[in-house]
Design a protein around this motif. Structure first.
Motif: not given
Ligand code: AMP
Ligand code: GLY
Length: 442
Positions: A157-166, A205-207, A289-302
């Motif tokens: 943990f932490p973990l991220v839970i996402k509903a598939d649709g809108l 996984e939680c970024l 693109a909703g992005l997270m700048m991680t240590q490994k570069g930009p990752y897409v959140l959504e």
């Protein structure tokens, strides 16, 4: 549209003999900002909005048609001789408004249904990212509670839970413990709090890192990024409280360099646009693109398939180009040679929301003092949940009510101007975050 001479859409001068009737769908601060920007174009004759808000009435004719009433919108577009329809929110795009309008020979700014799945289904987006080599959080897809629970029991943990649709921005839950994660899974899949959007879920996984957004025009092939921005999604200062649609934004985002942004576009938006084209579902419109700048570069959140709200309120005030040719070039596949020009100043946009938002809130409170801000250079007040009372006064009519945008030479300067402007707005039932843009000062 009255074409008198053929135009290459290179500058608004090429359009000086064409004027268009525009329909903007939506009623938020984003749509008011799009209206404000389009209104400045010499190519525009009349703008209609459906349904719009009280602040949009001065510059547009409001039609009381809901954004998901595609039949009603289609009838209105035909009867008002609409030449270009701009879709603000995701719902009509995901439901295929563009396909329906195009089938009737109407131009729409916004992707067709097949490409809008990028926002309509988070599973579609994750699988496409995986196939396209786009960096995104490691994930698993579940269609049963039991399998999800077994997975949760094994994971860190932490973990991220996402509903598939809108799910109106509410379908993402960050769980710090197995109990929280189980509750999130049960909420989506047993209690069905997101309706059929929760038929399937993603656990990922939680970024960690700095979040930022990159919006880009794309004509299905060429990608033209806008200036960067950063949203503030939590309701209260210091990123506390529940997630909201967005409580404020600023642009550009100095926490990410131009190189980071280029890398983000090259590694995330471009491969997705190329994959969609290859799959026969070309994406034309605005891609977010909703992005997270991680240590490994930009990752897409959504991914979102439309302009962000309130990012738009901080980006468009800085855009120098006429937006109408940009939209037409997007639709017609002609973005290749286009360059964007930006006001070098920062724009900070602070959302004023009804007390209680994003939960329950009351409506109908008088909003006073807006006229004092009308002619101030560098300040724009964009309306969202407002309506007009019988006595002609603006009153609150939604969760997010206003966005106050200010341009300044620095983030500090833009913040000072925005918060000073807010002081002249009097309303008994609004709150706002005091720390919009503060991260950029560090
Ligand atoms: P989304 O609707 O996917 O943008 O998610 C809403 C918010 O949840 C994002 O803006 C992030 O703050 C957060 N979020 C989503 N996915 C992740 C993730 N994998 N790791 C960390 N935070 C996330
Ligand atoms: N501001 C986030 C969004 O528009 O989805």
């Amino acid at each position: 549209m009255r074409y008198i001479k053929g135009a290459e859409f290179q500058s608004s001068r090429d359009f000086d003999v064409i004027t268009m009737n525009i329909l903007i769908i939506g009623s938020g601060g984003r749509e008011h900002t799009i209206l404000w920007k389009m209104k400045q174009s010499p190519l525009v004759r009349q703008i209609y909005v459906a349904p719009g808000n009280a602040g949009m009435r001065r510059d547009a004719k409001c039609l009381s048609i809901k954004p998901d009433d595609i039949d009603g919108l289609l009838r209105a577009a035909k009867s008002h001789g609409i030449d270009l329809t701009v879709v603000g929110p995701e719902l009509p795009l995901v439901e295929g408004i563009t396909d329906r309008f195009e089938a009737e020979g109407l131009k729409v700014f916004g992707p067709r249904k097949a490409a809008a799945e990028l926002e309509g289904s988070k599973i579609f987006a994750k699988e496409l990212m995986e196939q396209s080599g786009v960096p995104t959080a490691r994930f698993k897809i579940f269609d049963s509670i039991e399998k999800a629970e077994r997975y949760i029991a094994r994971e860190k943990f932490p973990l991220v839970i996402k509903a598939d649709g809108l799910a109106a921005g509410k379908g993402v839950i960050i769980s710090k413990t197995p109990d929280e994660a189980k509750r999130a899974v049960h909420g989506a899949m047993r209690e069905r709090i997101f309706g059929e959007a929760g038929d399937r879920i993603i656990i990922e996984e939680c970024l960690s890192g700095e979040e930022f957004s990159v919006l880009a025009f794309t004509d299905g092939e060429n990608v033209l990024p806008l200036a960067s921005s950063q949203d503030h999604k939590r309701a209260y200062d210091n990123d506390e409280g529940p997630n909201t649609g967005g409580m404020g934004a600023y642009s550009p985002c100095p926490l990410v360099s131009d190189k980071d942004i280029k890398e983000a576009v090259d590694r995330t938006i471009k491969p997705i646009v190329a994959s969609l084209k290859k799959d026969g579902a070309p994406y034309k419109g605005l891609i977010y693109a909703g992005l997270m700048m991680t240590q490994k570069g930009p990752y897409v959140l959504e991914f979102n398939v439309r302009f962000g709200d309130p990012e738009t309120q901080s980006i468009l005030p800085r855009l120098k180009n006429d937006i109408v040719p940009l939209m037409l070039e997007t639709i017609e596949g002609k973005l290749k040679t286009r360059k964007l020009e930006w006001d070098p100043r920062f724009c900070v946009s602070v959302v004023m929301a009804s007390k209680g938002y994003p939960g329950d809130y009351r409506k109908g409170f008088a909003i006073r003092g807006l006229e004092l801000l009308e002619d101030i250079e560098d300040i724009r007040v964009f309306h969202a949940g407002t309506s007009l009372a019988d006595n002609g006064e603006f009153i609150t009519n939604g969760g997010r009510v206003l966005a106050v945008s200010a341009l300044g030479a620095s983030v500090e300067d833009a913040r000072d101007k925005a918060y000073k402007a807010i002081k002249s707005i009097k309303c008994d039932n609004l709150f706002y975050r005091k720390d919009i843009g503060v991260r950029a000062l560090k």
